[in-house]
Write a protein that holds these residues in place. Structure first.
Motif, short mmCIF file in Angstrom:
data_model
loop_
_atom_site.label_atom_id
_atom_site.label_comp_id
_atom_site.label_asym_id
_atom_site.label_seq_id
_atom_site.Cartn_x
_atom_site.Cartn_y
_atom_site.Cartn_z
N ILE A 80 0.74 -1.25 0.12
CA ILE A 80 -0.20 -0.04 0.00
C ILE A 80 0.89 1.34 0.02
O ILE A 80 0.77 2.09 -0.85
N ASN A 81 1.95 1.13 0.86
CA ASN A 81 2.86 2.42 0.99
C ASN A 81 3.43 2.64 -0.27
O ASN A 81 3.93 3.62 -1.01
N ASP A 82 4.04 1.41 -1.01
CA ASP A 82 4.66 1.61 -2.36
C ASP A 82 3.95 2.28 -3.31
O ASP A 82 4.40 2.78 -4.07
N SER A 83 2.61 2.08 -3.45
CA SER A 83 1.64 2.45 -4.21
C SER A 83 1.66 4.15 -4.33
O SER A 83 1.11 4.67 -5.19
N GLY A 84 1.74 4.60 -3.13
CA GLY A 84 1.51 6.07 -3.08
C GLY A 84 0.15 6.48 -2.54
O GLY A 84 0.18 7.86 -2.30
N LEU A 85 -0.66 5.63 -2.42
CA LEU A 85 -2.16 5.99 -1.76
C LEU A 85 -1.91 6.48 -0.25
O LEU A 85 -1.24 5.76 0.42
N GLU A 86 -3.07 7.15 0.16
CA GLU A 86 -2.92 7.97 1.25
C GLU A 86 -3.83 6.80 1.94
O GLU A 86 -5.09 6.91 1.59
N VAL A 87 -3.39 6.05 2.95
CA VAL A 87 -4.00 5.21 3.71
C VAL A 87 -4.12 5.21 5.14
O VAL A 87 -2.83 5.52 5.59
N GLU A 88 -5.12 5.35 5.88
CA GLU A 88 -5.02 5.12 7.05
C GLU A 88 -5.43 3.74 7.44
O GLU A 88 -6.36 3.18 7.22
N PHE A 89 -4.52 3.01 8.37
CA PHE A 89 -4.80 1.74 8.93
C PHE A 89 -5.35 1.59 10.44
O PHE A 89 -4.72 2.31 11.16
N LYS A 90 -6.31 0.93 10.32
CA LYS A 90 -7.09 0.55 11.61
C LYS A 90 -6.85 -0.72 12.02
O LYS A 90 -7.37 -1.85 11.38
N TYR A 91 -5.73 -1.11 12.81
CA TYR A 91 -5.48 -2.56 13.25
C TYR A 91 -5.96 -3.30 14.58
O TYR A 91 -6.06 -2.11 15.45
N GLU A 92 -6.50 -4.25 14.56
CA GLU A 92 -7.04 -4.89 15.47
C GLU A 92 -6.66 -6.24 15.73
O GLU A 92 -6.97 -7.10 14.76
N SER A 93 -6.19 -6.82 16.68
CA SER A 93 -5.85 -8.11 16.91
C SER A 93 -6.97 -8.71 17.89
O SER A 93 -7.50 -8.04 18.78
N ALA A 94 -7.48 -9.87 17.54
CA ALA A 94 -8.70 -10.55 18.27
C ALA A 94 -8.10 -11.40 19.45
O ALA A 94 -8.91 -11.92 20.36
N GLN A 95 -6.73 -11.45 19.65
CA GLN A 95 -6.07 -11.86 20.70
C GLN A 95 -6.49 -13.50 20.78
O GLN A 95 -6.78 -14.08 22.04
#
Length: 350
Positions: A80-95
């Motif tokens: 995603i970062n290599d593509s140049g797109l502006e992206v906000e990541f929301k990361y969640e682990s279910a543990q």
């Protein structure tokens, strides 16, 4: 005569007034049309600017944290970062909790994310249960058909597809390796019976063993705290332990490594990251690479160039033998010099 002249003057005045009024109306109409055109042009330019500056939101859901899944997520983010797109990541682990995975998926839908990255079979199942509208891309899924994610690998869902974490030759190659080096062995299998990903692999192992002189002994777990007890239960029965890519067991792999080293039992694992942690051998591939490929799919979907329906479910591109010489020594494995040429040698990470 004067009266006639007066009427003529009055008529001329009225004619001029009418012409002036008509002229003003036409000019106003032209101005209005021009204003609309300008407004339309400004709006178009604004839309183009908005598109170029658009920030996308991706919800990343992962059943739990361990090196293989973490590497897949890192690869996904890198693409995603290599593509140049502006992206906000929301990361969640279910543990490791399926109920948490369902809650995470529902929250992403409520937040209106643009795309969901589902890293593991339980995470993908939860996401698909939560939405049929938001695009879902999965990886670290072993059997998407068995898990109910797609009808067939060449028939992706209307809003879901991705990259598998099992090469079709991985299990058969592993069984062949065990048969060649440990003929007649009993292969100990530890897995979470509640994870479809794992059940599919265990079925494949048993199918691959048919017709060989190998046999299996199984121990199931419900959570990571039960892994050490399961490994201990195989002592005296299993000549080799084989851990497939089961998230529950892999998250507690050190428990199995400890038993393997104490009892001098060769530990075969399902992917290179587990070899780095102390497994002896694995046929596998880079989880970073399958995550990266999934990220490339995401870029095309976010740009509107393709939809999930345009991507058949993909498999890892490569399959290699990985061996850890230090782990082999710790587990009482007699080293075969031919392995130096046949395998990619991996050192244990501290």
């Amino acid at each position: 005569m004067k009266r006639n002249r007066l009427w003529l003057l009055l008529a001329a005045f009225l004619s001029a007034a009418v012409l002036t009024a008509c002229g003003t109306g036409e000019e106003n109409a032209d101005d209005s049309s021009s204003s609309e055109e300008n407004a339309g042009g400004e709006q178009s330019a604004g839309e183009e600017e908005a598109d170029s500056d658009q920030v996308y939101t991706i919800g990343a859901t992962q059943i739990e944290e361990h090196p293989s899944l973490d590497a897949a997520y890192e690869g996904f983010q890198a693409a995603i970062n290599d593509s140049g797109l502006e992206v906000e990541f929301k990361y969640e682990s279910a543990q490791g909790d399926q109920n948490n995975a369902i809650t995470i998926a529902n929250n992403f839908v409520a937040d209106g994310v643009d795309l969901i990255f589902a890293n593991s079979t339980p995470s993908a199942q939860s996401a698909l249960q939560a939405t049929s509208d938001i695009p879902i891309l999965f990886t670290s899924v072993t059997d998407a058909v068995e898990a109910g994610l797609v009808e067939a690998n060449d028939q992706p869902g209307e809003n879901i597809t991705g990259v598998l974490d099992l090469h079709p030759d991985a299990i058969t190659s592993t069984v062949a390796f065990i048969e060649e080096n440990y003929p007649g062995a009993t292969v100990g299998l530890i897995y979470d019976a509640g994870e479809a990903n794992s059940v599919a692999q265990i079925n494949a192992v048993n199918a691959a063993i048919e017709g060989t002189d190998l046999s299996t002994a199984e121990a199931t777990v419900g959570n990571s705290s039960e892994v050490q007890q399961a490994a201990t239960s195989l002592v005296g029965e299993a000549d080799v332990i084989y851990i497939v890519t089961d998230n529950t067991v892999v998250s507690a792999l050190e428990s199995v490594i400890g038993v393997a080293e104490e009892q001098s039992i060769p530990l075969i694992v399902g992917e290179p990251d587990s070899v780095k942690r102390g497994g002896f051998a694995a046929y596998g591939f880079s989880y970073y690479d399958i995550g990266y490929r999934t990220g490339e799919m995401a870029v095309e979907i976010l740009k509107g160039e393709k939809t999930t329906a345009d991507f058949p479910v993909e498999i890892p591109p490569n399959l290699d033998l990985y061996l850890n010489k230090a782990a082999a020594e710790a587990q009482g494995v007699e080293w075969n010099d031919a392995w130096d040429e046949e395998a990619e040698l991996v050192e244990t990470e501290e």
